[in-house]
Design a protein around this motif. Structure first.
Motif, PDB file in Angstrom:
ATOM      1  N   MET A   8       0.835  -1.208   0.000  1.00 37.49           N
ATOM      2  CA  MET A   8       0.000   0.000   0.000  1.00 37.49           C
ATOM      3  C   MET A   8       0.869   1.256   0.000  1.00 37.49           C
ATOM      4  SD  MET A   8      -3.390  -0.976   2.217  1.00 37.49           S
ATOM      5  CE  MET A   8      -2.624  -1.594   3.681  1.00 37.49           C
ATOM      6  N   ALA A   9       2.021   1.207   0.655  1.00 38.14           N
ATOM      7  CA  ALA A   9       2.937   2.353   0.631  1.00 38.14           C
ATOM      8  C   ALA A   9       3.501   2.564  -0.767  1.00 38.14           C
ATOM      9  CB  ALA A   9       4.069   2.137   1.636  1.00 38.14           C
ATOM     10  N   ASP A  13      -4.275   0.718  -3.206  1.00 41.52           N
ATOM     11  CA  ASP A  13      -5.294   1.505  -2.516  1.00 41.52           C
ATOM     12  C   ASP A  13      -5.746   0.859  -1.212  1.00 41.52           C
ATOM     13  OD1 ASP A  13      -5.342   3.422  -4.545  1.00 41.52           O
ATOM     14  OD2 ASP A  13      -6.765   2.243  -5.713  1.00 41.52           O
ATOM     15  N   ARG A  14      -5.775  -0.472  -1.192  1.00 43.59           N
ATOM     16  CA  ARG A  14      -6.217  -1.187   0.001  1.00 43.59           C
ATOM     17  C   ARG A  14      -5.640  -2.594  -0.040  1.00 43.59           C
ATOM     18  NH1 ARG A  14     -10.841  -4.384  -0.981  1.00 43.59           N
ATOM     19  NH2 ARG A  14     -11.503  -4.262  -3.148  1.00 43.59           N
ATOM     20  N   ILE A 123       4.715   5.522   3.577  1.00 43.17           N
ATOM     21  CA  ILE A 123       4.559   4.519   4.631  1.00 43.17           C
ATOM     22  C   ILE A 123       3.559   5.005   5.667  1.00 43.17           C
ATOM     23  CG2 ILE A 123       5.752   3.351   6.542  1.00 43.17           C
ATOM     24  CD1 ILE A 123       8.286   3.387   4.746  1.00 43.17           C
ATOM     25  N   MET A 124       3.631   6.277   6.010  1.00 47.42           N
ATOM     26  CA  MET A 124       2.694   6.854   6.986  1.00 47.42           C
ATOM     27  C   MET A 124       1.272   6.864   6.427  1.00 47.42           C
ATOM     28  SD  MET A 124       4.751   7.200   9.380  1.00 47.42           S
ATOM     29  CE  MET A 124       3.749   7.972  10.609  1.00 47.42           C
ATOM     30  N   LYS A 129      -4.693   3.492   5.222  1.00 47.73           N
ATOM     31  CA  LYS A 129      -5.461   2.827   4.159  1.00 47.73           C
ATOM     32  C   LYS A 129      -6.152   1.595   4.722  1.00 47.73           C
ATOM     33  CE  LYS A 129      -2.682   4.386   0.236  1.00 47.73           C
ATOM     34  NZ  LYS A 129      -1.842   3.964  -0.908  1.00 47.73           N
ATOM     35  N   PRO A 130      -7.316   1.242   4.149  1.00 49.16           N
ATOM     36  CA  PRO A 130      -8.065   0.099   4.689  1.00 49.16           C
ATOM     37  C   PRO A 130      -7.364  -1.243   4.443  1.00 49.16           C
ATOM     38  CG  PRO A 130      -9.167   1.002   2.747  1.00 49.16           C
ATOM     39  CD  PRO A 130      -8.016   1.910   3.059  1.00 49.16           C
TER      40      PRO A 130
END
Length: 181
Positions: A8-9, A13-14, A123-124, A129-130
């Motif tokens: 995700m990073a 999107d998820r 990363i943050m 994100k879900p």
């Protein structure tokens, strides 16, 4: 979950994490993925060619069979053009390019892309994100093992080599003792 957050990073999107009580075999992993494909309806499934633990190289092919999707294996290049994916793969005679109708399953080769590292801000953001967590039971997949490992044996140990003092001695040993020349 760490690997999913890393994806995700890098731009996903998820993520979906499927929890299992035991390590599933290739067929069970393919069935879990097939259930997710059924639920998510992706246009392209990209999967690694083999895992480092069992080294079987089976899951991608099994997933394609279970979903009825066309497959391209060992992809070193993937280009999506409209309703098709052009998958280039290395074969003994050079490069082979396949034209797959989407949706499709593609297993990757190391040459498909250059690994990159996630930046700290990404990363943050990935932490927000879900990330759905599902179980095999929720997906209706039976994880009962179907393969039993009977035994694992190490390869035979090699005999120690010898040192020779000259080329003539080497040739003599290869000719007279090993009988390879």
């Amino acid at each position: 979950q760490e690997q999913i957050r890393n994806a995700m990073a890098l731009g996903a999107d998820r993520g979906i994490h499927v929890e299992c009580e035991s390590f599933p075999e290739s067929l069970q992993v393919a069935k879990l993925l097939a259930k997710l494909v059924e639920l998510e309806q992706p246009g392209l499934v990209i999967i690694g060619k083999q895992a480092i633990d069992s080294d079987n190289n089976q899951t991608g092919q099994m997933l394609a069979a279970l979903t009825g999707m066309p497959q391209g294996t060992f992809a070193s290049e993937v280009v999506v053009e409209g309703e098709h994916a052009l998958v280039t793969r290395e074969v003994d005679g050079g490069l082979q390019t396949l034209k797959l109708t989407l949706p499709a399953v593609v297993s990757t080769d190391l040459r498909l892309n250059e690994p990159r590292y996630a930046k700290l801000p990404d990363i943050m953001k990935a932490k927000r994100k879900p990330l759905d967590v599902k179980t095999a039971d929720e997906l209706g997949v039976d994880l009962t093992p179907r393969v039993t490992t009977l035994k694992v044996t190490p390869p035979p140990t090699r005999e120690a080599g010898i040192k020779v003092n000259s080329v003539e001695e080497l040739l003599s040993k290869l000719r007279d003792e090993a009988k390879v020349i």
